[in-house]
Write a protein that holds these residues in place. Structure first.
Motif, PDB file in Angstrom:
ATOM      1  N   PHE A   1       0.834  -1.205   0.000  1.00  0.00           N
ATOM      2  CA  PHE A   1       0.000   0.000   0.000  1.00  0.00           C
ATOM      3  C   PHE A   1       0.871   1.259   0.000  1.00  0.00           C
ATOM      4  O   PHE A   1       0.587   2.217  -0.731  1.00  0.00           O
ATOM      5  CB  PHE A   1      -0.929   0.024   1.209  1.00  0.00           C
ATOM      6  CG  PHE A   1      -1.669   1.330   1.349  1.00  0.00           C
ATOM      7  CD1 PHE A   1      -2.664   1.670   0.441  1.00  0.00           C
ATOM      8  CD2 PHE A   1      -1.342   2.229   2.352  1.00  0.00           C
ATOM      9  CE1 PHE A   1      -3.330   2.886   0.541  1.00  0.00           C
ATOM     10  CE2 PHE A   1      -2.001   3.443   2.463  1.00  0.00           C
ATOM     11  CZ  PHE A   1      -3.003   3.767   1.555  1.00  0.00           C
ATOM     12  N   ALA A   2       1.935   1.257   0.798  1.00  0.00           N
ATOM     13  CA  ALA A   2       2.815   2.421   0.855  1.00  0.00           C
ATOM     14  C   ALA A   2       3.443   2.696  -0.512  1.00  0.00           C
ATOM     15  O   ALA A   2       3.530   3.853  -0.953  1.00  0.00           O
ATOM     16  CB  ALA A   2       3.898   2.200   1.907  1.00  0.00           C
ATOM     17  N   ILE A   3       3.864   1.632  -1.200  1.00  0.00           N
ATOM     18  CA  ILE A   3       4.463   1.778  -2.531  1.00  0.00           C
ATOM     19  C   ILE A   3       3.442   2.333  -3.521  1.00  0.00           C
ATOM     20  O   ILE A   3       3.710   3.281  -4.265  1.00  0.00           O
ATOM     21  CB  ILE A   3       5.009   0.423  -3.032  1.00  0.00           C
ATOM     22  CG1 ILE A   3       6.207  -0.019  -2.185  1.00  0.00           C
ATOM     23  CG2 ILE A   3       5.407   0.515  -4.510  1.00  0.00           C
ATOM     24  CD1 ILE A   3       6.666  -1.432  -2.493  1.00  0.00           C
ATOM     25  N   MET A   4       2.251   1.722  -3.535  1.00  0.00           N
ATOM     26  CA  MET A   4       1.222   2.115  -4.495  1.00  0.00           C
ATOM     27  C   MET A   4       0.780   3.553  -4.271  1.00  0.00           C
ATOM     28  O   MET A   4       0.599   4.325  -5.219  1.00  0.00           O
ATOM     29  CB  MET A   4       0.027   1.172  -4.365  1.00  0.00           C
ATOM     30  CG  MET A   4       0.325  -0.266  -4.711  1.00  0.00           C
ATOM     31  SD  MET A   4       0.322  -0.572  -6.481  1.00  0.00           S
ATOM     32  CE  MET A   4      -1.394  -0.979  -6.701  1.00  0.00           C
TER      33      MET A   4
ATOM     34  N   PHE B   1      -3.284  -2.105 -11.197  1.00  0.00           N
ATOM     35  CA  PHE B   1      -3.928  -3.408 -11.037  1.00  0.00           C
ATOM     36  C   PHE B   1      -2.937  -4.533 -11.316  1.00  0.00           C
ATOM     37  O   PHE B   1      -2.829  -5.495 -10.555  1.00  0.00           O
ATOM     38  CB  PHE B   1      -5.124  -3.506 -11.985  1.00  0.00           C
ATOM     39  CG  PHE B   1      -5.795  -4.839 -11.986  1.00  0.00           C
ATOM     40  CD1 PHE B   1      -6.433  -5.327 -10.858  1.00  0.00           C
ATOM     41  CD2 PHE B   1      -5.800  -5.612 -13.144  1.00  0.00           C
ATOM     42  CE1 PHE B   1      -7.060  -6.563 -10.868  1.00  0.00           C
ATOM     43  CE2 PHE B   1      -6.424  -6.849 -13.162  1.00  0.00           C
ATOM     44  CZ  PHE B   1      -7.060  -7.333 -12.020  1.00  0.00           C
ATOM     45  N   GLY B   2      -2.174  -4.390 -12.401  1.00  0.00           N
ATOM     46  CA  GLY B   2      -1.198  -5.408 -12.751  1.00  0.00           C
ATOM     47  C   GLY B   2      -0.100  -5.538 -11.713  1.00  0.00           C
ATOM     48  O   GLY B   2       0.276  -6.647 -11.321  1.00  0.00           O
ATOM     49  N   PHE B   3       0.408  -4.395 -11.247  1.00  0.00           N
ATOM     50  CA  PHE B   3       1.469  -4.429 -10.231  1.00  0.00           C
ATOM     51  C   PHE B   3       0.960  -5.063  -8.947  1.00  0.00           C
ATOM     52  O   PHE B   3       1.679  -5.833  -8.286  1.00  0.00           O
ATOM     53  CB  PHE B   3       1.981  -3.017  -9.955  1.00  0.00           C
ATOM     54  CG  PHE B   3       3.082  -2.971  -8.928  1.00  0.00           C
ATOM     55  CD1 PHE B   3       4.364  -3.366  -9.241  1.00  0.00           C
ATOM     56  CD2 PHE B   3       2.816  -2.543  -7.634  1.00  0.00           C
ATOM     57  CE1 PHE B   3       5.384  -3.335  -8.285  1.00  0.00           C
ATOM     58  CE2 PHE B   3       3.819  -2.513  -6.669  1.00  0.00           C
ATOM     59  CZ  PHE B   3       5.105  -2.910  -7.005  1.00  0.00           C
ATOM     60  N   CYS B   4      -0.276  -4.742  -8.562  1.00  0.00           N
ATOM     61  CA  CYS B   4      -0.866  -5.303  -7.351  1.00  0.00           C
ATOM     62  C   CYS B   4      -0.931  -6.827  -7.437  1.00  0.00           C
ATOM     63  O   CYS B   4      -0.522  -7.534  -6.513  1.00  0.00           O
ATOM     64  CB  CYS B   4      -2.262  -4.718  -7.136  1.00  0.00           C
ATOM     65  SG  CYS B   4      -3.101  -5.316  -5.663  1.00  0.00           S
ATOM     66  N   LEU B   5      -1.440  -7.348  -8.554  1.00  0.00           N
ATOM     67  CA  LEU B   5      -1.522  -8.800  -8.727  1.00  0.00           C
ATOM     68  C   LEU B   5      -0.135  -9.432  -8.715  1.00  0.00           C
ATOM     69  O   LEU B   5       0.090 -10.450  -8.053  1.00  0.00           O
ATOM     70  CB  LEU B   5      -2.231  -9.137 -10.040  1.00  0.00           C
ATOM     71  CG  LEU B   5      -3.731  -8.896 -10.123  1.00  0.00           C
ATOM     72  CD1 LEU B   5      -4.235  -9.308 -11.501  1.00  0.00           C
ATOM     73  CD2 LEU B   5      -4.487  -9.647  -9.036  1.00  0.00           C
TER      74      LEU B   5
END
Length: 296
Positions: A211-214, A240-244
């Motif tokens: 979360f901190a990165i995003m 979305f892609g990075f999260c997955l």
């Protein structure tokens, strides 16, 4: 091996006042995501009436997906083998008999037997992710918003919910790690007296970092004066892609510190959690590459 007193003895109460810790952690995680996404919608000037139904879609998608994912992926031999198991798959109950101790649970009569209210015992994160994706697809069909904008906004907030769900697992002493002699090992007293990896805590920390990165990337790019030169705007699908990719790559490797959840996994070259992570990792990579290509 290090002395036993160096380890962390873990046996918290399952309840916090009238609440169960696990349920409370779920609610905190969902509430934090709610406020994060509400702020994102406001900053992106998306109408309030389009935000209002989003929480219901997300809540039902995650809950139904997580429950069905656990039942179908991990225990199909139980939940699909009888009508009682099928009912338990959808309702937070368990059918009981005279040999089962359910002291403190609500008991009530149903057709064919007596059931105890237990809450949902078994939720799978992979199923929850799939359920959320389906729910968001239905949501955008009704609101006419861009699917990539919605997915990116949800992805930015996902780390908060995922973090607190794993903290809930920690409070429940479930999804335990393998036996280890690292000094930060936990002794889950409700399970056994062996020092184990606190896999739930590893994941909670990783998702908090996500979360901190995003959020940092989002704010940096939202304030950028050169959006054309920036490929990381909301609506591209990159978030979305990075999260997955981040979550399920971490999940794949953290599984090596965990005990298997079901006996059948012992015969597999990798466990079910790792098998189910691979499609999400690939989908995440595809979304990030797609976003990069569109920014050129």
């Amino acid at each position: 091996m290090m002395m036993l007193f160096n380890y962390i003895n873990w046996n918290p109460s399952l309840n916090f006042g009238p609440f169960r810790w696990y349920s409370l952690c779920w609610l905190i995680g969902l509430a934090l995501a709610y406020f994060v996404v509400k702020r994102l919608y406001k900053e992106q000037k998306i109408k309030d009436e389009l935000f209002d139904p989003l929480f219901i879609y997300c809540f039902l998608g995650i809950l139904l997906g997580a429950r069905l994912g656990h039942c179908i992926f991990y225990q199909p031999d139980y939940f699909l083998a009888s009508w009682q198991g099928f009912v338990e798959m959808f309702l937070p109950i368990k059918f009981v008999d005279g040999n089962m101790n359910f002291a403190g649970n609500w008991l009530f009569q149903l057709t064919g037997g007596v059931a105890a209210f237990t809450g949902y015992e078994g939720l799978a994160s992979h199923g929850g992710t799939l359920g959320l994706m389906i729910a968001l697809w239905i949501y955008v069909k009704h609101t006419k918003l861009s699917i990539w904008t919605v997915l990116d906004n949800i992805a930015i907030a996902t780390g908060t919910t995922a973090c607190f769900i794993r903290l809930g697992n920690l409070m429940n002493s479930e999804i335990i790690g393998k036996v280890t002699d690292v000094p930060w090992a936990f002794i889950f007293e409700r399970v056994d007296l062996l020092p184990r990896h606190p896999g739930q805590l590893y994941e909670a920390i990783a998702y908090g970092i996500l979360f901190a990165i995003m959020w940092t990337i989002y704010k940096k790019n939202a304030n950028s004066q050169k959006p054309k030169a920036n490929s990381l705007q909301v609506g591209t699908g990159w978030y979305f892609g990075f999260c997955l990719f981040y979550i399920f790559t971490f999940r794949f490797f953290i599984e090596y510190t965990k005990e298997i959840q079901e006996a059948f996994e012992a015969s597999l070259p990798i466990d079910m959690g790792q098998i189910l992570s691979i499609p999400f990792i690939l989908l995440g990579l595809w979304c990030m590459m797609r976003a990069k290509k569109q920014s050129v």
